[in-house]
Design a protein around this motif. Structure first.
Motif, mmCIF file in Angstrom:
data_model
loop_
_atom_site.group_PDB
_atom_site.id
_atom_site.type_symbol
_atom_site.label_atom_id
_atom_site.label_comp_id
_atom_site.label_asym_id
_atom_site.label_seq_id
_atom_site.Cartn_x
_atom_site.Cartn_y
_atom_site.Cartn_z
ATOM 1 N N ILE A 140 0.833 -1.207 0.000
ATOM 2 C CA ILE A 140 0.000 0.000 0.000
ATOM 3 C C ILE A 140 0.864 1.251 0.000
ATOM 4 N N VAL A 141 1.897 1.272 0.828
ATOM 5 C CA VAL A 141 2.793 2.432 0.868
ATOM 6 C C VAL A 141 3.455 2.630 -0.488
ATOM 7 N N ALA A 142 3.924 1.561 -1.084
ATOM 8 C CA ALA A 142 4.594 1.677 -2.388
ATOM 9 C C ALA A 142 3.638 2.198 -3.454
ATOM 10 N N GLU A 143 2.432 1.666 -3.492
ATOM 11 C CA GLU A 143 1.471 2.067 -4.523
ATOM 12 C C GLU A 143 0.982 3.492 -4.300
ATOM 13 N N LEU A 144 0.666 3.846 -3.065
ATOM 14 C CA LEU A 144 0.224 5.214 -2.799
ATOM 15 C C LEU A 144 1.346 6.212 -3.056
ATOM 16 N N GLY A 145 2.583 5.784 -2.831
ATOM 17 C CA GLY A 145 3.727 6.653 -3.108
ATOM 18 C C GLY A 145 3.869 6.979 -4.583
ATOM 19 N N ARG A 146 3.349 6.119 -5.436
ATOM 20 C CA ARG A 146 3.342 6.400 -6.870
ATOM 21 C C ARG A 146 2.188 7.343 -7.238
ATOM 22 N N ALA A 147 1.147 7.384 -6.395
ATOM 23 C CA ALA A 147 -0.052 8.172 -6.709
ATOM 24 C C ALA A 147 -0.023 9.572 -6.102
ATOM 25 N N PRO A 181 2.149 12.321 -2.981
ATOM 26 C CA PRO A 181 3.304 12.489 -2.086
ATOM 27 C C PRO A 181 2.995 11.912 -0.701
ATOM 28 N N LEU A 182 3.983 11.274 -0.097
ATOM 29 C CA LEU A 182 3.816 10.691 1.235
ATOM 30 C C LEU A 182 4.752 11.367 2.232
ATOM 31 N N LEU A 183 4.519 11.104 3.492
ATOM 32 C CA LEU A 183 5.433 11.566 4.537
ATOM 33 C C LEU A 183 6.805 10.918 4.344
ATOM 34 N N GLU A 184 7.809 11.487 4.984
ATOM 35 C CA GLU A 184 9.168 10.931 4.875
ATOM 36 C C GLU A 184 9.219 9.487 5.370
ATOM 37 N N ARG A 185 8.544 9.199 6.461
ATOM 38 C CA ARG A 185 8.457 7.832 6.999
ATOM 39 C C ARG A 185 6.990 7.396 6.981
ATOM 40 N N PRO A 186 6.485 6.928 5.847
ATOM 41 C CA PRO A 186 5.051 6.664 5.751
ATOM 42 C C PRO A 186 4.578 5.384 6.426
ATOM 43 N N HIS A 187 5.469 4.447 6.696
ATOM 44 C CA HIS A 187 5.039 3.177 7.296
ATOM 45 C C HIS A 187 5.390 3.168 8.773
ATOM 46 N N ARG A 188 4.363 3.016 9.589
ATOM 47 C CA ARG A 188 4.553 2.970 11.035
ATOM 48 C C ARG A 188 3.776 1.788 11.587
ATOM 49 N N ALA A 189 4.020 1.467 12.831
ATOM 50 C CA ALA A 189 3.311 0.360 13.468
ATOM 51 C C ALA A 189 2.671 0.857 14.761
ATOM 52 N N LEU A 238 -4.122 -0.222 8.847
ATOM 53 C CA LEU A 238 -4.745 1.074 9.066
ATOM 54 C C LEU A 238 -4.099 2.058 8.099
ATOM 55 N N VAL A 239 -4.908 2.703 7.277
ATOM 56 C CA VAL A 239 -4.398 3.642 6.275
ATOM 57 C C VAL A 239 -4.903 5.034 6.617
ATOM 58 N N GLU A 240 -3.985 5.939 6.905
ATOM 59 C CA GLU A 240 -4.338 7.333 7.157
ATOM 60 C C GLU A 240 -4.059 8.103 5.878
#
Length: 81
Positions: A7-14, A16-24, A39-41
């Motif tokens: 999801i992070v990879a695909e949304l990053g193509r669509a 702009p994302l935060l510098e650290r988009p994947h968190r737990a 969970l997708v914000e």
């Protein structure tokens, strides 16, 4: 985790994302062993620029298409055989 990375990879193509988009996080719904979940914000309404983007249909469609592609690709790669 594999779905979250997809999801992070695909949304990053669509979009702009935060510098650290994947968190737990330790939310119970995210740690249940019988129900995989992510969970997708998609933005923060307290940020005026993000609030404007989230109100735009074209932006909503880019987000939705990115999520759809990531989920479809994930399940295509992890289908039960």
């Amino acid at each position: 985790l594999a779905l979250a990375h997809a999801i992070v990879a695909e949304l990053g193509r669509a979009v702009p994302l935060l510098e650290r988009p994947h968190r737990a996080a330790g939310f119970a719904v995210l740690t249940a062993p019988d129900m995989p979940s992510v969970l997708v914000e998609l933005g923060c309404l307290s940020n005026p620029a993000e609030e404007r983007l989230l109100a735009q249909r074209a932006y909503q469609q880019r987000l939705a298409r990115g999520l759809l592609r990531a989920i479809e690709d994930y399940f295509a790669a992890h289908a039960l055989r």
